[in-house]
Design a protein around this motif. Structure first.
Motif, short mmCIF file in Angstrom:
data_model
loop_
_atom_site.label_atom_id
_atom_site.label_comp_id
_atom_site.label_asym_id
_atom_site.label_seq_id
_atom_site.Cartn_x
_atom_site.Cartn_y
_atom_site.Cartn_z
N LEU A 55 -2.16 2.77 5.38
CA LEU A 55 -2.67 1.58 4.70
C LEU A 55 -3.73 0.90 5.56
CD1 LEU A 55 -2.21 -0.11 2.10
CD2 LEU A 55 -0.68 -1.54 3.44
N ASP A 56 -3.48 0.80 6.86
CA ASP A 56 -4.46 0.17 7.77
C ASP A 56 -5.78 0.93 7.76
OD1 ASP A 56 -2.56 -1.70 8.48
OD2 ASP A 56 -1.90 -0.59 10.26
N GLU A 57 -5.68 2.25 7.64
CA GLU A 57 -6.89 3.08 7.65
C GLU A 57 -7.70 2.93 6.37
OE1 GLU A 57 -8.01 7.85 7.63
OE2 GLU A 57 -6.01 7.21 8.28
N HIS A 58 -7.03 2.92 5.22
CA HIS A 58 -7.75 2.94 3.93
C HIS A 58 -7.90 1.57 3.28
CE1 HIS A 58 -8.03 7.28 3.92
NE2 HIS A 58 -6.75 7.33 4.27
N LEU A 59 -7.05 0.62 3.61
CA LEU A 59 -7.19 -0.76 3.11
C LEU A 59 -6.88 -1.73 4.24
CD1 LEU A 59 -5.48 -0.64 -0.43
CD2 LEU A 59 -7.92 -0.79 0.07
N PRO A 60 -7.78 -1.86 5.20
CA PRO A 60 -7.51 -2.73 6.35
C PRO A 60 -7.22 -4.16 5.90
CG PRO A 60 -9.61 -1.57 6.61
CD PRO A 60 -9.10 -1.26 5.24
N GLY A 61 -6.20 -4.75 6.51
CA GLY A 61 -5.84 -6.13 6.20
C GLY A 61 -5.04 -6.31 4.93
N ALA A 62 -4.66 -5.21 4.27
CA ALA A 62 -3.91 -5.33 3.01
C ALA A 62 -2.51 -5.87 3.27
CB ALA A 62 -3.81 -3.97 2.33
N THR A 73 14.15 1.69 -19.45
CA THR A 73 14.84 2.40 -20.52
C THR A 73 15.14 3.80 -20.02
OG1 THR A 73 13.67 1.13 -22.20
CG2 THR A 73 14.68 3.19 -22.90
N GLY A 74 16.41 4.11 -19.87
CA GLY A 74 16.80 5.44 -19.40
C GLY A 74 16.64 5.64 -17.91
N GLY A 75 16.59 4.56 -17.14
CA GLY A 75 16.43 4.73 -15.70
C GLY A 75 16.33 3.42 -14.95
N ALA A 76 15.72 3.52 -13.76
CA ALA A 76 15.52 2.34 -12.92
C ALA A 76 14.15 2.47 -12.27
CB ALA A 76 16.61 2.26 -11.86
N GLY A 77 13.51 1.34 -12.01
CA GLY A 77 12.15 1.39 -11.48
C GLY A 77 11.88 0.40 -10.37
N THR A 78 10.84 0.71 -9.60
CA THR A 78 10.33 -0.17 -8.55
C THR A 78 8.81 -0.15 -8.67
OG1 THR A 78 12.14 0.40 -7.06
CG2 THR A 78 10.20 -0.60 -6.06
N VAL A 79 8.20 -1.33 -8.56
CA VAL A 79 6.74 -1.44 -8.55
C VAL A 79 6.34 -2.16 -7.26
CG1 VAL A 79 4.70 -2.37 -9.71
CG2 VAL A 79 6.64 -1.57 -11.07
N CYS A 80 5.41 -1.56 -6.51
CA CYS A 80 4.96 -2.11 -5.25
C CYS A 80 3.43 -2.21 -5.29
CB CYS A 80 5.35 -1.20 -4.09
SG CYS A 80 7.03 -0.56 -4.19
N ARG A 81 2.90 -3.28 -4.69
CA ARG A 81 1.43 -3.40 -4.66
C ARG A 81 1.00 -4.03 -3.34
NH1 ARG A 81 -0.38 -6.92 -9.20
NH2 ARG A 81 0.10 -8.59 -7.74
N TRP A 82 -0.04 -3.42 -2.76
CA TRP A 82 -0.67 -3.97 -1.56
C TRP A 82 -2.12 -4.23 -1.92
CZ3 TRP A 82 2.77 -0.04 -1.73
CH2 TRP A 82 3.91 -0.12 -0.91
N THR A 83 -2.64 -5.37 -1.47
CA THR A 83 -4.04 -5.69 -1.77
C THR A 83 -4.72 -6.26 -0.53
OG1 THR A 83 -5.52 -6.92 -3.23
CG2 THR A 83 -3.46 -7.99 -2.69
N SER A 84 -5.99 -5.90 -0.39
CA SER A 84 -6.78 -6.46 0.71
C SER A 84 -7.86 -7.39 0.17
CB SER A 84 -7.41 -5.34 1.54
OG SER A 84 -8.32 -4.60 0.77
#
Length: 195
Positions: A55-62, A73-84
């Motif tokens: 992440l540091d290499e491709h989005l410094p400061g993110a 529906t029919g499962g479980a989920g996770t959503v993650c987001r990093w922004t610079s």
């Protein structure tokens, strides 16, 4: 039968009906596609984790600004987001979004549909016809352009579907499709290694 006896019969009847309803619900839920089944390797979606130096290499400061987990529906989920965007004065700005979907076996169909089959079908359904196949250490994935400076990648490991979305600009110009593809593949490899 007196009023007291009638009230007792009604109360006992209500308890019996409630017990039958609860028992019936539990019995019916044993074939619920929203619950993991013995053949499902992933019984929950992973947590966000830390992309570290990648992440540091491709989005410094993110910074991570989203980490949501919950049922699907029919499962479980996770959503993650990093922004610079707006977090540093480096010339590269962008967003990395990772979605995990643990898709459980659906036993309600005439022939049960394994979670692994559901994950592979979901990845194929996400990708447009122009998507390219990419070989990852976890198996096969699909990668495609997601707009100016954007790349989308979907891969599956057993019954877990992972979608990586990477968008970046450098000096106000979108990163090239080749660079975006290489970066999305690098993130997918990192994620796959942590599963």
């Amino acid at each position: 039968m007196g009023p007291l006896a009638r009230a007792g019969v009604i109360a006992v009847g209500a308890v019996v009906v409630s017990a039958l309803a609860i028992g019936g619900g539990l019995w019916a839920a044993q074939d619920d596609p929203d619950r993991p089944h013995p053949g499902d390797v992933h019984t929950a979606a992973p947590e966000c984790g830390d992309p570290g130096e990648l992440l540091d290499e491709h989005l410094p400061g993110a910074v991570r600004d989203l980490a949501d987990r919950g049922p699907l529906t029919g499962g479980a989920g996770t959503v993650c987001r990093w922004t610079s965007a707006g977090t540093s004065d480096t010339p590269r700005q962008g967003v990395l979004r990772v979605e995990y979907s643990a898709l459980f076996t659906d036993p309600t169909a005439e022939e049960p549909v394994p979670g692994a089959d559901r994950a592979s079908a979901a990845a194929t359904a996400l990708a447009p016809a122009t998507a390219e196949t990419v070989d990852l250490s976890t198996g096969r994935g699909l990668v495609w352009r997601g707009g100016p400076g954007g790349t989308e990648l979907a891969f599956w490991a057993d019954n877990l579907l992972v979608r990586v979305s990477y968008t970046a600009v450098t000096g106000g110009e979108p990163v090239s499709p080749d660079e975006g593809r290489a970066t999305a593949v690098a993130f997918a490899e990192r994620i796959g290694a942590s599963l």
